[in-house]
Design a protein around this motif. Structure first.
Motif, PDB file in Angstrom:
ATOM      1  N   GLY A 131      -9.488  -2.410  -3.529  1.00  0.00           N
ATOM      2  CA  GLY A 131      -9.507  -1.860  -5.019  1.00  0.00           C
ATOM      3  C   GLY A 131      -9.377  -2.816  -6.046  1.00  0.00           C
ATOM      4  O   GLY A 131     -10.136  -2.711  -6.901  1.00  0.00           O
ATOM      5  N   LEU A 132      -8.526  -3.898  -5.824  1.00  0.00           N
ATOM      6  CA  LEU A 132      -8.572  -5.026  -6.666  1.00  0.00           C
ATOM      7  C   LEU A 132      -9.668  -5.919  -6.630  1.00  0.00           C
ATOM      8  O   LEU A 132      -9.943  -6.253  -7.587  1.00  0.00           O
ATOM      9  N   GLN A 188       0.835  -1.173   0.129  1.00  0.00           N
ATOM     10  CA  GLN A 188      -0.091   0.172   0.055  1.00  0.00           C
ATOM     11  C   GLN A 188       0.892   1.293   0.133  1.00  0.00           C
ATOM     12  O   GLN A 188       0.587   2.012  -0.749  1.00  0.00           O
ATOM     13  N   ARG A 189       1.910   1.087   0.799  1.00  0.00           N
ATOM     14  CA  ARG A 189       2.651   2.276   0.855  1.00  0.00           C
ATOM     15  C   ARG A 189       3.419   2.685  -0.589  1.00  0.00           C
ATOM     16  O   ARG A 189       3.687   3.825  -0.794  1.00  0.00           O
ATOM     17  N   ALA A 190       3.646   1.569  -0.980  1.00  0.00           N
ATOM     18  CA  ALA A 190       4.414   1.634  -2.365  1.00  0.00           C
ATOM     19  C   ALA A 190       3.476   1.845  -3.690  1.00  0.00           C
ATOM     20  O   ALA A 190       3.808   2.020  -4.863  1.00  0.00           O
ATOM     21  N   GLY A 191       2.346   2.044  -3.109  1.00  0.00           N
ATOM     22  CA  GLY A 191       1.302   2.415  -4.097  1.00  0.00           C
ATOM     23  C   GLY A 191       0.797   1.405  -4.896  1.00  0.00           C
ATOM     24  O   GLY A 191       0.328   1.499  -6.148  1.00  0.00           O
ATOM     25  N   ARG A 192       0.772  -0.165  -4.467  1.00  0.00           N
ATOM     26  CA  ARG A 192       0.404  -1.087  -5.075  1.00  0.00           C
ATOM     27  C   ARG A 192      -0.769  -1.925  -4.378  1.00  0.00           C
ATOM     28  O   ARG A 192      -1.085  -1.882  -3.247  1.00  0.00           O
ATOM     29  N   ASP A 193      -1.786  -2.707  -5.326  1.00  0.00           N
ATOM     30  CA  ASP A 193      -2.658  -3.390  -4.633  1.00  0.00           C
ATOM     31  C   ASP A 193      -1.905  -4.463  -4.319  1.00  0.00           C
ATOM     32  O   ASP A 193      -0.795  -4.962  -4.554  1.00  0.00           O
ATOM     33  N   PHE A 194      -2.324  -5.628  -3.396  1.00  0.00           N
ATOM     34  CA  PHE A 194      -2.005  -6.748  -2.921  1.00  0.00           C
ATOM     35  C   PHE A 194      -2.833  -7.783  -3.110  1.00  0.00           C
ATOM     36  O   PHE A 194      -4.013  -7.762  -2.972  1.00  0.00           O
ATOM     37  N   LEU A 195      -2.326  -9.081  -3.672  1.00  0.00           N
ATOM     38  CA  LEU A 195      -3.099 -10.143  -3.853  1.00  0.00           C
ATOM     39  C   LEU A 195      -2.490 -11.460  -3.244  1.00  0.00           C
ATOM     40  O   LEU A 195      -1.221 -11.759  -3.581  1.00  0.00           O
ATOM     41  N   LEU A 196      -3.198 -12.136  -2.450  1.00  0.00           N
ATOM     42  CA  LEU A 196      -2.474 -13.534  -1.978  1.00  0.00           C
ATOM     43  C   LEU A 196      -3.234 -14.471  -2.490  1.00  0.00           C
ATOM     44  O   LEU A 196      -4.366 -14.735  -2.481  1.00  0.00           O
ATOM     45  N   ARG A 198     -12.055  -3.731   4.727  1.00  0.00           N
ATOM     46  CA  ARG A 198     -10.865  -2.878   4.765  1.00  0.00           C
ATOM     47  C   ARG A 198      -9.616  -3.615   4.596  1.00  0.00           C
ATOM     48  O   ARG A 198      -8.312  -2.806   4.691  1.00  0.00           O
ATOM     49  N   ARG A 199      -9.345  -5.059   4.583  1.00  0.00           N
ATOM     50  CA  ARG A 199      -7.908  -5.532   4.734  1.00  0.00           C
ATOM     51  C   ARG A 199      -7.986  -6.371   3.321  1.00  0.00           C
ATOM     52  O   ARG A 199      -7.615  -5.855   2.277  1.00  0.00           O
ATOM     53  N   LEU A 200      -8.482  -7.448   3.434  1.00  0.00           N
ATOM     54  CA  LEU A 200      -8.152  -8.543   2.125  1.00  0.00           C
ATOM     55  C   LEU A 200      -9.528  -9.126   2.010  1.00  0.00           C
ATOM     56  O   LEU A 200     -10.047  -9.782   2.933  1.00  0.00           O
ATOM     57  N   VAL A 201     -10.143  -9.138   0.761  1.00  0.00           N
ATOM     58  CA  VAL A 201     -11.394  -9.443   0.494  1.00  0.00           C
ATOM     59  C   VAL A 201     -11.109 -11.014  -0.223  1.00  0.00           C
ATOM     60  O   VAL A 201     -10.440 -11.215  -0.961  1.00  0.00           O
ATOM     61  N   ASP A 202     -12.109 -11.823   0.306  1.00  0.00           N
ATOM     62  CA  ASP A 202     -12.053 -13.129  -0.537  1.00  0.00           C
ATOM     63  C   ASP A 202     -12.858 -13.009  -1.569  1.00  0.00           C
ATOM     64  O   ASP A 202     -14.101 -13.023  -1.683  1.00  0.00           O
ATOM     65  N   VAL A 203     -11.983 -12.932  -2.737  1.00  0.00           N
ATOM     66  CA  VAL A 203     -12.435 -12.611  -4.259  1.00  0.00           C
ATOM     67  C   VAL A 203     -13.624 -13.920  -4.297  1.00  0.00           C
ATOM     68  O   VAL A 203     -14.675 -13.473  -5.029  1.00  0.00           O
ATOM     69  N   VAL A 204     -12.986 -14.717  -4.206  1.00  0.00           N
ATOM     70  CA  VAL A 204     -14.218 -15.982  -5.075  1.00  0.00           C
ATOM     71  C   VAL A 204     -15.330 -16.061  -4.079  1.00  0.00           C
ATOM     72  O   VAL A 204     -16.484 -16.244  -4.814  1.00  0.00           O
ATOM     73  N   ARG A 205     -15.434 -15.915  -2.881  1.00  0.00           N
ATOM     74  CA  ARG A 205     -16.881 -15.964  -2.320  1.00  0.00           C
ATOM     75  C   ARG A 205     -17.551 -14.290  -2.494  1.00  0.00           C
ATOM     76  O   ARG A 205     -18.657 -14.532  -2.846  1.00  0.00           O
ATOM     77  N   ALA A 206     -16.831 -13.707  -2.937  1.00  0.00           N
ATOM     78  CA  ALA A 206     -17.681 -12.517  -3.267  1.00  0.00           C
ATOM     79  C   ALA A 206     -18.283 -12.423  -4.761  1.00  0.00           C
ATOM     80  O   ALA A 206     -19.317 -12.174  -4.693  1.00  0.00           O
ATOM     81  N   LEU A 207     -17.640 -13.105  -5.520  1.00  0.00           N
ATOM     82  CA  LEU A 207     -18.061 -13.410  -6.932  1.00  0.00           C
ATOM     83  C   LEU A 207     -19.079 -14.434  -6.823  1.00  0.00           C
ATOM     84  O   LEU A 207     -20.077 -14.240  -7.661  1.00  0.00           O
TER      85      LEU A 207
END
Length: 295
Positions: A263-264, A172-180, A220-229
């Motif tokens: 954001g991602l 975040q500080r580097a202006g990047r999104d993060f994906l685990l 506000r942290r990490l979103v469980d993308v698969v469950r959201a979709l």
């Protein structure tokens, strides 16, 4: 593929796949899957071989950490463009207390993509075991260990939660999104396990593991993308036992994940599981989990 195989022409296509041995997966057709699916980024877990045996992947640069335990663990991130930076726990030891004991095991690799502001991390989390009070001699495939594997996994979870927070904020500080990406060996919700009532006393779906998953995720942290979709309904499953008819009857677990910064996550458009149409065509006991993200 019954739920996949479509190539995305725009945006970013990201796959997470526990190959359960890259050499075995390649004999079964992994390279054909990679060509056909054509992801921009692929996180692979359980390479289970030495660095010299991983091989090359046509059209991709591979950032790998196979660890120092022969034939165990091992992770890789494949990218179309060579990444701007690569970090493993060998080159960049984890700072969270308790994780150094795992740093040599080949469980984590992280890259900064060169062509977009995104950091992609890939994890293979320990499978663990049952706490001592749930172990019943004669009803377990493994010899009772007094809860040692369970305790070890809990130490990993505690340390990794802190390390994950640190890495997410650094991006975040580097202006990047993060994906685990990765095989977390944890299913979160009842929708993530076919026989969830019985699974409540199995490693991977224990209350403390599910609580941990809830703590590292959130809007506000990490979103469980698969469950959201996928929504509030069963599946999509990503792992089925080799034994019995679990694969044919679709009795399995969702333990493979995409966890993204908000954001991602908002740009995630489609999730597909590339489940093979027949047991004899399986590449692994897992299936590739693929998410398409808009630009």
């Amino acid at each position: 593929m019954s739920e996949g195989g479509r190539v995305c022409d725009t945006g970013l296509t990201v796959a997470s796949f526990n190959v359960n041995g890259i050499r075995a997966a390649r004999r079964r057709g992994f390279d054909d899957w990679l060509i056909r699916r054509n992801p921009d980024v692929a996180g692979l877990q359980e390479l289970r071989c030495g660095a010299d045996d991983v091989g090359e992947f046509a059209g991709y640069t591979a950032a790998i950490d196979v660890g120092t335990i022969p034939g165990r663990n091992g992770v890789a991130i494949l990218t179309r463009t060579a990444p701007a930076a690569v970090r493993t726990w060998l080159t960049h030891p984890p700072k969270a207390r308790g994780l150094n004991a795992f740093a040599h095991e080949g469980r984590y690799v992280e890259v900064d993509l060169a062509d977009r502001p995104l950091t992609v991390a890939n994890i293979y989390l320990p499978k663990g075991g049952l706490p001592a009070e749930l172990q019943r001699p004669g009803s377990m495939r493994e010899k009772p260990d007094g809860g040692a594997k369970h305790a070890r996994k809990q130490r990993f979870l505690a340390g990794f939660a802190r390390e994950l927070q640190r890495n997410r904020l650094a991006a975040q500080r580097a202006g990047r999104d993060f994906l685990l990406l990765g095989d977390l060996n944890v299913a979160h919700l009842e929708h993530d396990v076919t026989n969830w009532r019985a699974a409540r006393k199995m490693e991977g779906f224990l209350p403390e593991e599910r609580e941990w998953f809830g703590e590292i995720t959130g809007p506000r942290r990490l979103v469980d993308v698969v469950r959201a979709l996928h929504g509030d309904r069963p599946g999509p499953l990503t792992w089925w036992s080799w034994a019995g008819e679990s694969f044919v009857k679709d009795v399995g677990w969702r333990i493979d994940h995409h966890l993204a910064t908000p954001g991602l996550a908002r740009r995630a458009q489609r999730v597909e599981v590339d489940k093979e149409p027949a047991p004899e065509l399986r590449l692994s006991d897992h299936a590739p989990l693929v998410v398409e993200y808009a630009e």
